[in-house]
Design a protein around this motif. Structure first.
Motif, PDB file in Angstrom:
ATOM      1  N   CYS A   1       0.827  -1.200   0.000  1.00  0.00           N
ATOM      2  CA  CYS A   1       0.000   0.000   0.000  1.00  0.00           C
ATOM      3  C   CYS A   1       0.868   1.258   0.000  1.00  0.00           C
ATOM      4  O   CYS A   1       1.800   1.372   0.799  1.00  0.00           O
ATOM      5  N   PHE A   2       0.519   2.201  -0.869  1.00  0.00           N
ATOM      6  CA  PHE A   2       1.276   3.440  -1.039  1.00  0.00           C
ATOM      7  C   PHE A   2       0.414   4.631  -0.607  1.00  0.00           C
ATOM      8  O   PHE A   2      -0.659   4.845  -1.160  1.00  0.00           O
ATOM      9  N   PRO A   3       0.869   5.430   0.371  1.00  0.00           N
ATOM     10  CA  PRO A   3       0.059   6.533   0.901  1.00  0.00           C
ATOM     11  C   PRO A   3      -0.085   7.717  -0.054  1.00  0.00           C
ATOM     12  O   PRO A   3       0.681   7.892  -1.003  1.00  0.00           O
ATOM     13  N   HIS A   4      -1.056   8.562   0.277  1.00  0.00           N
ATOM     14  CA  HIS A   4      -1.334   9.806  -0.433  1.00  0.00           C
ATOM     15  C   HIS A   4      -0.356  10.891   0.020  1.00  0.00           C
ATOM     16  O   HIS A   4       0.444  10.685   0.945  1.00  0.00           O
ATOM     17  N   ALA A   5      -0.434  12.059  -0.613  1.00  0.00           N
ATOM     18  CA  ALA A   5       0.419  13.188  -0.238  1.00  0.00           C
ATOM     19  C   ALA A   5       0.169  13.574   1.216  1.00  0.00           C
ATOM     20  O   ALA A   5      -0.975  13.785   1.626  1.00  0.00           O
ATOM     21  N   GLY A   6       1.240  13.667   1.986  1.00  0.00           N
ATOM     22  CA  GLY A   6       1.128  13.978   3.398  1.00  0.00           C
ATOM     23  C   GLY A   6       0.740  12.796   4.259  1.00  0.00           C
ATOM     24  O   GLY A   6       0.697  12.899   5.483  1.00  0.00           O
ATOM     25  N   GLY A   7       0.456  11.673   3.622  1.00  0.00           N
ATOM     26  CA  GLY A   7      -0.001  10.493   4.340  1.00  0.00           C
ATOM     27  C   GLY A   7       1.140   9.631   4.836  1.00  0.00           C
ATOM     28  O   GLY A   7       2.313   9.860   4.528  1.00  0.00           O
ATOM     29  N   SER A   8       0.781   8.625   5.618  1.00  0.00           N
ATOM     30  CA  SER A   8       1.777   7.739   6.206  1.00  0.00           C
ATOM     31  C   SER A   8       1.290   6.300   6.136  1.00  0.00           C
ATOM     32  O   SER A   8       0.131   6.021   5.797  1.00  0.00           O
ATOM     33  N   ALA A   9       2.178   5.387   6.483  1.00  0.00           N
ATOM     34  CA  ALA A   9       1.844   3.966   6.442  1.00  0.00           C
ATOM     35  C   ALA A   9       0.656   3.634   7.333  1.00  0.00           C
ATOM     36  O   ALA A   9      -0.154   2.756   7.014  1.00  0.00           O
ATOM     37  N   SER A  10       0.517   4.345   8.455  1.00  0.00           N
ATOM     38  CA  SER A  10      -0.546   4.021   9.406  1.00  0.00           C
ATOM     39  C   SER A  10      -1.943   4.211   8.831  1.00  0.00           C
ATOM     40  O   SER A  10      -2.915   3.673   9.374  1.00  0.00           O
ATOM     41  N   TYR A  11      -2.061   4.961   7.753  1.00  0.00           N
ATOM     42  CA  TYR A  11      -3.367   5.127   7.096  1.00  0.00           C
ATOM     43  C   TYR A  11      -3.946   3.774   6.699  1.00  0.00           C
ATOM     44  O   TYR A  11      -5.164   3.586   6.657  1.00  0.00           O
ATOM     45  N   TYR A  12      -3.070   2.812   6.419  1.00  0.00           N
ATOM     46  CA  TYR A  12      -3.509   1.501   5.944  1.00  0.00           C
ATOM     47  C   TYR A  12      -3.603   0.460   7.058  1.00  0.00           C
ATOM     48  O   TYR A  12      -3.794  -0.722   6.775  1.00  0.00           O
ATOM     49  N   HIS A  13      -3.483   0.888   8.306  1.00  0.00           N
ATOM     50  CA  HIS A  13      -3.625  -0.050   9.423  1.00  0.00           C
ATOM     51  C   HIS A  13      -4.971  -0.787   9.375  1.00  0.00           C
ATOM     52  O   HIS A  13      -5.009  -2.022   9.548  1.00  0.00           O
ATOM     53  N   PRO A  14      -6.100  -0.102   9.117  1.00  0.00           N
ATOM     54  CA  PRO A  14      -7.378  -0.825   9.042  1.00  0.00           C
ATOM     55  C   PRO A  14      -7.432  -1.846   7.903  1.00  0.00           C
ATOM     56  O   PRO A  14      -8.068  -2.894   8.033  1.00  0.00           O
ATOM     57  N   VAL A  15      -6.766  -1.544   6.792  1.00  0.00           N
ATOM     58  CA  VAL A  15      -6.727  -2.503   5.682  1.00  0.00           C
ATOM     59  C   VAL A  15      -5.967  -3.751   6.103  1.00  0.00           C
ATOM     60  O   VAL A  15      -6.398  -4.884   5.840  1.00  0.00           O
TER      61      VAL A  15
END
Length: 255
Positions: free
Chosen positions: A27-41
């Protein structure tokens, strides 16, 4: 947390390691995003799928590292970090800026004959479709206003001056990377591409998302969901269902 031979643990995050899984989702994050955004996935797909989320420099625990404000350079380094993670079929999922990074990393893997089995490109117009947004040239307040309009960041964070100072450099650098990116003429991947877009996304029209079809030599499909640029925040169930169907349709295989 285990790491690949080419990764020092900074780039690749596995929140729910699934060593016996037959498939791996990167999973590749959006601008300003981080890996933790995909924790729920990761939580939703484990242990059926081993989920690896990429952590770019300049944010969270990597905030003191130099930013990478060029998509090609970022893709080079992510590609290197992911070596050793391709011991099972890879599927790429990238949202917004992450879709471009995923596309470029896929191209690099394919040059070595080990490309992903599918690229999910979410919330991003096709690589050949360009707009002169120049968000990275705006004042700090202008960038904050842009992020608020996209509804991709918690308003409580945007109201905290100290946190804002921490994330603004990463936001500006990421916007610079995306807005200066120029796709090589005729650039394609050989894997199938699935494009996803919100029906009211101000950053990507349905037609701009459909043009991802021009960037694959394999099959292509498009999914339009209700919502704006961060449609997936409220439509997570539909996106997870789509990912689940993708993995269910593929035979178990370890390379």
């Amino acid at each position: 947390m285990s790491v690949s031979p080419a990764d020092d643990g900074l780039w690749c995050r596995r929140f729910h390691p699934a060593p016996e899984a037959a498939h791996r989702l990167v999973c590749f994050p959006h601008a300003g995003g981080s890996a933790s955004y995909y924790h729920p996935v990761s939580a939703a797909l484990s242990p059926r799928v081993d989920v690896v989320a990429v952590q770019y420099p300049g944010r969270q625990d990597r905030r003191n590292e130099p930013l990478i404000d060029d998509v090609g350079t970022l893709a080079d380094q992510v590609h290197h970090a992911l070596r050793g993670w391709d011991d099972r079929p890879l599927t790429f999922f990238g949202h917004s800026m992450g879709a471009l990074v995923g596309f470029e990393v896929a191209r690099r893997f394919e040059r070595e004959g080990r490309g992903p089995v599918r690229l999910f490109a979410s919330g991003r117009r096709a690589p050949s479709r360009h707009r002169d947004d120049n968000v990275h040239r705006r004042t700090d307040d202008g960038i904050i206003a842009e992020v608020r309009a996209m509804s991709g960041t918690d308003d409580r964070l945007l109201g905290d001056d100290e946190l804002i100072r921490m994330i603004l450099p990463a936001l500006r650098g990421d916007y610079r990377a995306v807005e200066t990116y120029r796709c090589e003429p005729g650039a394609t991947v050989d894997c199938p591409v699935t494009a996803l877009v919100g029906d009211s996304d101000p950053k990507t029209t349905v037609d701009e998302a459909r043009d991802w079809q021009q960037h694959t030599t394999a099959e292509f499909d498009l999914h339009v969901l209700p919502g704006g640029h961060f449609y997936l925040n409220s439509r997570a169930a539909e996106v997870l269902k789509l990912l689940g169907e993708h993995f269910a349709a593929r035979p178990a295989q370890r390379l």
